[in-house]
Structures are given as C-alpha cells and as structure tokens.
Design a protein around this motif. Structure first.
Motif, mmCIF file in Angstrom:
data_model
loop_
_atom_site.group_PDB
_atom_site.id
_atom_site.type_symbol
_atom_site.label_atom_id
_atom_site.label_comp_id
_atom_site.label_asym_id
_atom_site.label_seq_id
_atom_site.Cartn_x
_atom_site.Cartn_y
_atom_site.Cartn_z
ATOM 1 N N LEU A 1 0.821 -1.212 0.000
ATOM 2 C CA LEU A 1 0.000 0.000 0.000
ATOM 3 C C LEU A 1 0.855 1.263 0.000
ATOM 4 C CD1 LEU A 1 -2.875 -0.975 2.443
ATOM 5 C CD2 LEU A 1 -3.018 -0.676 -0.027
ATOM 6 N N VAL A 2 1.979 1.237 0.725
ATOM 7 C CA VAL A 2 2.864 2.403 0.752
ATOM 8 C C VAL A 2 3.467 2.639 -0.636
ATOM 9 C CG1 VAL A 2 5.067 3.246 1.660
ATOM 10 C CG2 VAL A 2 3.371 2.295 3.213
ATOM 11 N N VAL A 3 3.962 1.583 -1.263
ATOM 12 C CA VAL A 3 4.530 1.724 -2.612
ATOM 13 C C VAL A 3 3.442 2.158 -3.591
ATOM 14 C CG1 VAL A 3 5.584 0.431 -4.518
ATOM 15 C CG2 VAL A 3 6.426 0.130 -2.193
ATOM 16 N N GLY A 4 2.253 1.600 -3.448
ATOM 17 C CA GLY A 4 1.143 2.008 -4.310
ATOM 18 C C GLY A 4 0.803 3.475 -4.153
ATOM 19 N N SER A 5 0.852 3.983 -2.933
ATOM 20 C CA SER A 5 0.536 5.404 -2.733
ATOM 21 C C SER A 5 1.632 6.296 -3.299
ATOM 22 C CB SER A 5 0.311 5.698 -1.251
ATOM 23 O OG SER A 5 1.510 5.563 -0.525
ATOM 24 N N ILE A 6 2.879 5.843 -3.258
ATOM 25 C CA ILE A 6 3.958 6.621 -3.867
ATOM 26 C C ILE A 6 3.784 6.664 -5.385
ATOM 27 C CG2 ILE A 6 6.447 6.680 -4.294
ATOM 28 C CD1 ILE A 6 6.787 5.582 -1.426
ATOM 29 N N VAL A 7 3.387 5.533 -5.966
ATOM 30 C CA VAL A 7 3.151 5.495 -7.409
ATOM 31 C C VAL A 7 1.968 6.385 -7.781
ATOM 32 C CG1 VAL A 7 2.428 3.985 -9.311
ATOM 33 C CG2 VAL A 7 4.206 3.226 -7.730
ATOM 34 N N VAL A 8 0.894 6.319 -7.010
ATOM 35 C CA VAL A 8 -0.291 7.132 -7.311
ATOM 36 C C VAL A 8 0.004 8.616 -7.096
ATOM 37 C CG1 VAL A 8 -2.661 7.614 -6.574
ATOM 38 C CG2 VAL A 8 -1.912 5.271 -6.863
ATOM 39 N N SER A 9 0.901 8.938 -6.184
ATOM 40 C CA SER A 9 1.217 10.356 -5.959
ATOM 41 C C SER A 9 1.847 11.003 -7.183
ATOM 42 C CB SER A 9 2.143 10.503 -4.752
ATOM 43 O OG SER A 9 3.449 10.063 -5.075
ATOM 44 N N GLN A 10 2.386 10.200 -8.081
ATOM 45 C CA GLN A 10 3.001 10.747 -9.293
ATOM 46 C C GLN A 10 1.977 11.411 -10.219
ATOM 47 O OE1 GLN A 10 6.407 10.859 -9.421
ATOM 48 N NE2 GLN A 10 6.024 10.067 -7.368
#
Length: 183
Positions: free
Chosen positions: A119-128
């Motif tokens: 979920l943390v990695v997913g949120s970093i990707v979505v923040s892009q």
C-alpha cells in the motif's frame, strides 16, 4: 419461499454468550477499533516523515502529498485492524476453530507487513499523478486507486503458493468458488 429458508436456518441453536462474554466481546471491539484509528494516524505520520526524506521529497510532487496521506491511512488502518484480531485469534478458539499457533500468527503478521508495504509503494506510485493533475483530482484518484488496489490480490490462488491459511482463506476462496459456480 423466503420464509421457509429462514425457518430451516433457525433450527440450529447457537450457544448463547454469557454477560461476561458480551463485555469481553465489546472490549475486544473497542480495542480493535482504537488500534485501527491509531494505526491510521500513525500511518499518516509515517508517510509525512517518509515524504520529507531527501530522496523521496524530490520525487513526490506538491499535489501528490494527499495520495501519501491516503496510503498512510489505508496501510495504518489495515494493520491496526488486523494485528489485534490475529493476536486475539492466538488465545481464542473452540471445537470448530482451534487457536492460531505462533508460527501461523507470525506468518500472518509477515503477510500483513508485506501488504502494508504494498500500500505504501502504491501510494507513492499514485502520488506521481500529482505532476499533471490538480490536488483535488489527485486525491480522488488516490482514494479509488489505493482503495481498490487490493482486489487483484484477492484473485491470486494463495493455496497453490502455500499461503492458503495466511491470505485469502475465507474471502478469496469464496470469490473463486463463486466464479467456478458461474461457469
């Protein structure tokens, strides 16, 4: 017809809880909800600290910080919700479901940690997405993208990977059995 199915299901008597059991159940629910809320706050604080780190601060745009907050809420809330239930499962058992053993509980906690990292990695990707969209739209995209990001994980045949008792034991097997019945 619907009344007949209700009367058939009501013939099996469930054992009644004692008043002490009701109090303990209520206390357990309060503990789980409190750890879920505290986990969500801790997740947001963790993601804010993570966004301030020098390598990550240049990577996350200003409009993408809300995606990190959404990811922190999701990761912290899920971990805060699930961790106490795993621990309660170690001490609670009956004839149908024995208590969870320490090895199985540790494996479940490890799977929970991996899911939190996912979920943390997913949120970093979505923040892009914040590089090209305004903050409000980025927040909306983040809520849906992170909120539904677990769905592909529900479709994985965890039993074939040796993780049937850890992940997807109840929900995932129901999903797959319903899809087989539809065929």
């Amino acid at each position: 017809m619907p009344d007949a199915s209700r009367t058939e299901g009501s013939t099996a008597q469930r054992p009644q809880r004692s008043p002490l059991g009701n109090i303990l159940f209520g206390a357990g629910v309060v503990v789980v909800l409190a750890t879920m809320a505290l986990g969500a706050f801790a997740g947001v604080a963790f993601m804010e600290k993570l966004a301030d780190l020098s390598p990550l601060s240049a990577m996350v745009p200003d409009h993408g910080h809300t995606a990190l907050v959404v990811g922190g809420i999701a990761a912290g809330g899920v971990i805060g919700l699930t961790l106490p239930t795993i621990l309660f499962g170690m001490v609670r058992g009956n004839e149908q479901e024995p208590p969870v053993g320490p090895g199985s509980a540790l494996l479940k906690m490890l799977a929970l940690l991996v899911f939190g990292v996912y979920l943390v990695v997913g949120s970093i990707v979505v923040s892009q997405v914040g590089w090209i969209l305004p903050q409000g739209v980025t927040t909306l995209v983040a809520v849906f993208a992170i909120g539904f990001s677990w769905m592909p994980l529900a479709m994985v045949p965890w039993e074939k990977l040796g993780l049937g008792g850890v992940v997807g034991d109840r929900f995932g097997s129901r999903l797959r059995s319903n899809s087989h019945e539809a065929d």
